[in-house]
Design a protein around this motif. Sequence first.
Motif, PDB file in Angstrom:
ATOM      1  N   ASP A   1      19.430   4.426   7.731  1.00 21.38           N
ATOM      2  CA  ASP A   1      19.499   3.425   6.661  1.00 21.38           C
ATOM      3  C   ASP A   1      18.235   2.577   6.690  1.00 21.38           C
ATOM      4  OD1 ASP A   1      22.070   3.977   5.654  1.00 21.38           O
ATOM      5  OD2 ASP A   1      22.983   2.971   7.383  1.00 21.38           O
ATOM      6  N   HIS A   2      17.617   2.459   5.541  1.00 19.17           N
ATOM      7  CA  HIS A   2      16.402   1.636   5.489  1.00 19.17           C
ATOM      8  C   HIS A   2      16.116   1.251   4.052  1.00 19.17           C
ATOM      9  CE1 HIS A   2      15.069   5.759   4.666  1.00 19.17           C
ATOM     10  NE2 HIS A   2      14.183   5.196   3.876  1.00 19.17           N
ATOM     11  N   PRO A   3      15.469   0.113   3.864  1.00 19.35           N
ATOM     12  CA  PRO A   3      15.002  -0.230   2.521  1.00 19.35           C
ATOM     13  C   PRO A   3      13.585   0.313   2.348  1.00 19.35           C
ATOM     14  CG  PRO A   3      14.593  -2.043   3.982  1.00 19.35           C
ATOM     15  CD  PRO A   3      15.135  -0.934   4.851  1.00 19.35           C
ATOM     16  N   ILE A   4      13.117   0.376   1.125  1.00 18.04           N
ATOM     17  CA  ILE A   4      11.723   0.769   0.904  1.00 18.04           C
ATOM     18  C   ILE A   4      11.237   0.144  -0.390  1.00 18.04           C
ATOM     19  CG2 ILE A   4      12.092   2.890  -0.465  1.00 18.04           C
ATOM     20  CD1 ILE A   4       9.621   2.665   2.462  1.00 18.04           C
ATOM     21  N   ILE A   5       9.943  -0.101  -0.453  1.00 16.25           N
ATOM     22  CA  ILE A   5       9.324  -0.515  -1.713  1.00 16.25           C
ATOM     23  C   ILE A   5       8.380   0.598  -2.141  1.00 16.25           C
ATOM     24  CG2 ILE A   5       7.838  -2.204  -2.866  1.00 16.25           C
ATOM     25  CD1 ILE A   5       8.772  -4.286  -0.813  1.00 16.25           C
ATOM     26  N   ALA A   6       8.536   1.054  -3.389  1.00 18.06           N
ATOM     27  CA  ALA A   6       7.615   2.057  -3.934  1.00 18.06           C
ATOM     28  C   ALA A   6       7.208   1.630  -5.339  1.00 18.06           C
ATOM     29  CB  ALA A   6       8.266   3.436  -3.966  1.00 18.06           C
ATOM     30  N   ILE A   7       5.897   1.717  -5.595  1.00 20.93           N
ATOM     31  CA  ILE A   7       5.338   1.289  -6.880  1.00 20.93           C
ATOM     32  C   ILE A   7       4.669   2.488  -7.539  1.00 20.93           C
ATOM     33  CG2 ILE A   7       3.763  -0.334  -7.999  1.00 20.93           C
ATOM     34  CD1 ILE A   7       3.935  -2.071  -5.542  1.00 20.93           C
ATOM     35  N   SER A   8       4.879   2.643  -8.832  1.00 17.58           N
ATOM     36  CA  SER A   8       4.366   3.833  -9.506  1.00 17.58           C
ATOM     37  C   SER A   8       3.579   3.467 -10.771  1.00 17.58           C
ATOM     38  CB  SER A   8       5.535   4.757  -9.855  1.00 17.58           C
ATOM     39  OG  SER A   8       5.045   5.992 -10.283  1.00 17.58           O
ATOM     40  N   PRO A   9       2.255   3.381 -10.665  1.00 18.40           N
ATOM     41  CA  PRO A   9       1.428   3.031 -11.827  1.00 18.40           C
ATOM     42  C   PRO A   9       1.260   4.215 -12.777  1.00 18.40           C
ATOM     43  CG  PRO A   9       0.046   3.420  -9.910  1.00 18.40           C
ATOM     44  CD  PRO A   9       1.457   3.567  -9.443  1.00 18.40           C
ATOM     45  N   ALA A  10       0.871   3.912 -14.023  1.00 19.66           N
ATOM     46  CA  ALA A  10       0.732   4.948 -15.046  1.00 19.66           C
ATOM     47  C   ALA A  10      -0.696   5.103 -15.552  1.00 19.66           C
ATOM     48  CB  ALA A  10       1.654   4.641 -16.227  1.00 19.66           C
ATOM     49  N   SER A  11      -1.542   4.134 -15.263  1.00 24.28           N
ATOM     50  CA  SER A  11      -2.922   4.224 -15.748  1.00 24.28           C
ATOM     51  C   SER A  11      -3.851   3.800 -14.619  1.00 24.28           C
ATOM     52  CB  SER A  11      -3.118   3.289 -16.939  1.00 24.28           C
ATOM     53  OG  SER A  11      -2.985   1.952 -16.517  1.00 24.28           O
ATOM     54  N   VAL A  12      -5.122   4.072 -14.809  1.00 21.91           N
ATOM     55  CA  VAL A  12      -6.079   3.719 -13.764  1.00 21.91           C
ATOM     56  C   VAL A  12      -6.140   2.193 -13.610  1.00 21.91           C
ATOM     57  CG1 VAL A  12      -8.466   3.978 -12.975  1.00 21.91           C
ATOM     58  CG2 VAL A  12      -7.348   5.866 -14.150  1.00 21.91           C
ATOM     59  N   SER A  13      -6.011   1.467 -14.716  1.00 27.36           N
ATOM     60  CA  SER A  13      -5.951   0.004 -14.606  1.00 27.36           C
ATOM     61  C   SER A  13      -4.727  -0.441 -13.824  1.00 27.36           C
ATOM     62  CB  SER A  13      -5.884  -0.633 -15.991  1.00 27.36           C
ATOM     63  OG  SER A  13      -7.107  -0.485 -16.627  1.00 27.36           O
ATOM     64  N   GLN A  14      -3.606   0.217 -14.086  1.00 28.99           N
ATOM     65  CA  GLN A  14      -2.402  -0.129 -13.321  1.00 28.99           C
ATOM     66  C   GLN A  14      -2.531   0.252 -11.850  1.00 28.99           C
ATOM     67  OE1 GLN A  14       1.284   1.393 -14.951  1.00 28.99           O
ATOM     68  NE2 GLN A  14       1.547  -0.367 -16.307  1.00 28.99           N
ATOM     69  N   VAL A  15      -3.335   1.268 -11.555  1.00 29.79           N
ATOM     70  CA  VAL A  15      -3.570   1.597 -10.140  1.00 29.79           C
ATOM     71  C   VAL A  15      -4.193   0.386  -9.442  1.00 29.79           C
ATOM     72  CG1 VAL A  15      -4.941   3.020  -8.553  1.00 29.79           C
ATOM     73  CG2 VAL A  15      -3.734   4.100 -10.461  1.00 29.79           C
ATOM     74  N   VAL A  16      -5.108  -0.280 -10.133  1.00 36.78           N
ATOM     75  CA  VAL A  16      -5.768  -1.451  -9.540  1.00 36.78           C
ATOM     76  C   VAL A  16      -4.736  -2.545  -9.249  1.00 36.78           C
ATOM     77  CG1 VAL A  16      -7.441  -3.295  -9.944  1.00 36.78           C
ATOM     78  CG2 VAL A  16      -7.988  -0.942 -10.604  1.00 36.78           C
ATOM     79  N   THR A  17      -3.968  -2.920 -10.269  1.00 37.35           N
ATOM     80  CA  THR A  17      -3.010  -4.019 -10.054  1.00 37.35           C
ATOM     81  C   THR A  17      -1.922  -3.605  -9.071  1.00 37.35           C
ATOM     82  OG1 THR A  17      -1.905  -3.284 -12.079  1.00 37.35           O
ATOM     83  CG2 THR A  17      -3.378  -5.149 -12.270  1.00 37.35           C
ATOM     84  N   SER A  18      -1.491  -2.344  -9.152  1.00 43.06           N
ATOM     85  CA  SER A  18      -0.411  -1.887  -8.271  1.00 43.06           C
ATOM     86  C   SER A  18      -0.852  -1.819  -6.819  1.00 43.06           C
ATOM     87  CB  SER A  18       0.080  -0.507  -8.710  1.00 43.06           C
ATOM     88  OG  SER A  18       0.630  -0.570  -9.999  1.00 43.06           O
ATOM     89  N   THR A  19      -2.096  -1.424  -6.598  1.00 43.77           N
ATOM     90  CA  THR A  19      -2.583  -1.326  -5.217  1.00 43.77           C
ATOM     91  C   THR A  19      -2.659  -2.718  -4.593  1.00 43.77           C
ATOM     92  OG1 THR A  19      -3.844   0.645  -5.806  1.00 43.77           O
ATOM     93  CG2 THR A  19      -4.407  -0.433  -3.732  1.00 43.77           C
ATOM     94  N   ILE A  20      -3.174  -3.662  -5.355  1.00 44.26           N
ATOM     95  CA  ILE A  20      -3.253  -5.035  -4.838  1.00 44.26           C
ATOM     96  C   ILE A  20      -1.831  -5.544  -4.564  1.00 44.26           C
ATOM     97  CG2 ILE A  20      -3.901  -7.420  -5.409  1.00 44.26           C
ATOM     98  CD1 ILE A  20      -6.245  -6.196  -7.052  1.00 44.26           C
ATOM     99  N   ARG A  21      -0.931  -5.243  -5.482  1.00 45.40           N
ATOM    100  CA  ARG A  21       0.450  -5.674  -5.320  1.00 45.40           C
ATOM    101  C   ARG A  21       1.110  -5.010  -4.106  1.00 45.40           C
ATOM    102  NH1 ARG A  21       5.606  -5.139  -7.903  1.00 45.40           N
ATOM    103  NH2 ARG A  21       6.505  -7.221  -7.822  1.00 45.40           N
ATOM    104  N   ALA A  22       0.772  -3.739  -3.889  1.00 40.88           N
ATOM    105  CA  ALA A  22       1.345  -3.020  -2.741  1.00 40.88           C
ATOM    106  C   ALA A  22       0.975  -3.719  -1.437  1.00 40.88           C
ATOM    107  CB  ALA A  22       0.863  -1.570  -2.741  1.00 40.88           C
ATOM    108  N   PHE A  23      -0.306  -4.106  -1.323  1.00 35.30           N
ATOM    109  CA  PHE A  23      -0.724  -4.814  -0.107  1.00 35.30           C
ATOM    110  C   PHE A  23      -0.028  -6.171  -0.005  1.00 35.30           C
ATOM    111  CE2 PHE A  23      -4.096  -1.680   0.145  1.00 35.30           C
ATOM    112  CZ  PHE A  23      -4.240  -1.528   1.508  1.00 35.30           C
ATOM    113  N   ASN A  24       0.054  -6.859  -1.120  1.00 39.22           N
ATOM    114  CA  ASN A  24       0.683  -8.177  -1.092  1.00 39.22           C
ATOM    115  C   ASN A  24       2.150  -8.091  -0.679  1.00 39.22           C
ATOM    116  OD1 ASN A  24      -1.574  -9.631  -1.685  1.00 39.22           O
ATOM    117  ND2 ASN A  24      -1.136  -9.860  -3.869  1.00 39.22           N
ATOM    118  N   LEU A  25       2.869  -7.133  -1.241  1.00 34.99           N
ATOM    119  CA  LEU A  25       4.288  -6.995  -0.884  1.00 34.99           C
ATOM    120  C   LEU A  25       4.437  -6.565   0.574  1.00 34.99           C
ATOM    121  CD1 LEU A  25       5.699  -5.298  -4.125  1.00 34.99           C
ATOM    122  CD2 LEU A  25       6.074  -7.662  -3.373  1.00 34.99           C
ATOM    123  N   ALA A  26       3.554  -5.667   1.016  1.00 37.81           N
ATOM    124  CA  ALA A  26       3.611  -5.220   2.409  1.00 37.81           C
ATOM    125  C   ALA A  26       3.453  -6.403   3.355  1.00 37.81           C
ATOM    126  CB  ALA A  26       2.526  -4.176   2.671  1.00 37.81           C
TER     127      ALA A  26
END
Lengths: 180, 387, 280
Positions: free
Chosen positions: B144-169
């Motif tokens: 049993d474990h929780p997880i956070i997964a983010i799935s961007p759709a555009s290259v611009s969203q890759v930028v915001t999602s990657t920054i967000r991934a680090f922030n959430l981590a």
Amino acid sequence: MKNLYEVRLSGSGGQGLITAGMIMGEAASVFDGKFAVQTQSYGPEARGGACKAELIISEKEVAYPKPVDADILLALSQQAYDQYKDDVKEDGVIIVDSSLVKYEKGKGVYPIPITQLAIDKVGLKVTANVVALGVISSLTGVVSYEALERALLSRIPPGTEEINKKALALGKTLEFKDNI
Amino acid sequence: MLFYKLYKDADGRKVGFVQGNEACVEAALLAGMRFFAGYPITPSSEIAAVSAEKLPMLGGRFIQMEDEISSMGAIIGGSMTGKKTMTATSGPGFSLKQENLGYAIINEVPCVIVNVQRGGPSTGLPTQIAQADVMQARWGTHGDHPIIAISPASVSQVVTSTIRAFNLAEKYRTPVILLMDETLGHMREKIVLPREDEIELIDRKQTEDTPEEFKPFATKHGDVPLFAPYGKGYRYNITGLIHDEAGFPTTKTDEVVSLLDRLHSKINDNLDDIVEVCEFQTEDADTLLVSFGSATRSCISAMEKGRAEGKKIGVLQLLTVWPFAEKQIVKLTEKIKNVFVVEMNMGQIIGEVSRCSHRDAVVTGINKYNGIYITPQEILEKVKESR
Amino acid sequence: MKSAIHDYLRPKKKFPHVWCPGCGHGIILASIVRAIEAAGKNRDEVVVVSGIGCSSRAPVYVDFSSIHSTHGRALTFATGVKVANPKLTVIVISGDGDGMAIGGNHFIHACRRNIDLTMIVFNNNIYGMTGGQASPTMPQGDYASTAPFGTLERPFDVCKLANASGANFVARGVVTSPIPLEKHIKKGIEKKGFSVIDVAETCPTIYNFFNKTGNPLKMMKDLKAKAIPVQKANTMTEEELKGKIVTGVFADRYYPDFTTSYDKIIMDSAKRSMKDEESI
């Protein structure tokens, strides 16, 4: 000028099609201020397999990123021409390397011996992709020549600026006709 | 060797026409990544290559490890020294990372794992698109474990999602999965990187306790324990075993339950902060396309085409795939009963959508899994068929 | 009398430990602690990393930053620690199953990479914690729960493997001679680059159960009798060396280590990064 261009650059691995796609996309998006998305597909071979770079260049943000029927098809190999010639819009253009490809003449089909011109006039076969970019710019106006030249110069190995500029200029100044 | 160039725009922001994979690294560096460990795998390899080139420029470090397992181990070890760390892989490698991913979860080690999805199972379709690792992202590691997964759709969203991934981590002290796919990884679009003064960066909260007082998994400050980097006088243990607040193995039933409960509650009690969705024209819609990642783009085009024909289609992008956007699905299906779940797999996230949808809603899957990007036409046809 | 090991035991750790009476793990752990102290390391800057198995519980008992990682993966976590913060002294504790089977690939690559870690292999030739399966260092023909007819496979020689794979320092000690063992470990810690110290020891519970090797004391005595210093071994024939354990230093080199070499890349890259982006 259309508001949206679907562009397919096709040929074989090693002809620089993906590089050409990158240059065209950067020119359109970074320097011409349009929206551009570039995708690609290629086989596992590093050289010689079927290869294409595709772009959508638009005045508006692009959602679905893949061209369906092209406004502009560049075909630098027989295989690519045979595979994609039918997926072109009615008012679309096909730029075919007549030094490498057997083609059917028709309206909107522009035969240009691109590779042969790269060898004869530029003196370097691998600049065929750059010659083709010049042709696309002057034929369709989808990207400006100035933007293309800037994007080109930032993507090529140092020391090759002059020959690449020469190739692009050649593509721009060529005279071409369809239906021949 | 870099295959892209960044320019500066009039506002001092860096601009470039780059691949999703390249954008991921640029954003990770902005987010503070200073250590990357990876192993070559298509279609994620550019992430390792760009990291190798760029990290040392910022005093960061890159290492190509001997395999996928060791890359995951290395980013956990690196993170314990206080660095922000990342690895990148694709399906087969993601499978191999799962055991150590669980280790990062149980020891609350912040790190980012990028999975540039390709067709599977097994070696599958290495150079082609799929979105079939969604459930693996959720349940790939055991227990049993929780997880956070983010799935961007555009290259611009890759930028915001990657920054967000680090922030959430960092904020929740947990590994975060960035779920990309082959097309997005290799697709080029223009990005405008935010200036440093425009990004909010989150760093894991550091303890102010003395080493004597410090317990690595103390709950006195809430569900997210405060961190002490190795090498700074806080000599503590971490273990993959169920552990007590001091980090030592335990089998005491109350300590077992309290750890597992807290690992879940630190995520589940903060869904409003973690779960992010994008809605497109849902206000008047009678048909909802639910999607994530690249497939979202086809949904938006299908929506535009459909609306031109008078069909009231709306789109919901699950930007955060995990934890699942339960609340948002509940709310939207209260008014929209015609629901399609568009995914490039044989039907994975549809189970979650069905579970959360209003009982009167009809939930239908639109799936494609032949390695080719789903088209707006295909989506529209399915929507029309099932009317 | 209070020795170094008492000073370094974890004050709040819930003893007893998991090790059986007669097990050599405690002796090796004490040797590691004395070696760290003798090498003059600040305990705040030491990280001890282990995998899974009886030996891998060792870091839990001593007062350093410690990572009790996953099975076979100690070297991978340790590599991450060292590369992310090269100032730390990183010690890896592993068993023969953990380090040479499931972790075997990491082992040869850590040697090849020559990363500045010190790995101590608690080598008792068997999987103890899981109940006595054959390990990759078990002598051919010996018995285990998974080798009821004797192992068919030939054992790895940890030191030969490390030496051939490029580790800077390679030595073998025996648990019955803790003083030379401590010296090897100290040397390993002081050595830049990857160091491997293979420690021959006994498992009086599980190994004895399958192989009737006798009580702990007998096993220790037999082990001691088998140990031959490398200088003497060099004068012996292959036949004479059968069943013997060769001890001493097998490699002591000065190849550049990974993180020191990487620091040079950082220095060079800093210059490249000074260039500003051109305007659009």
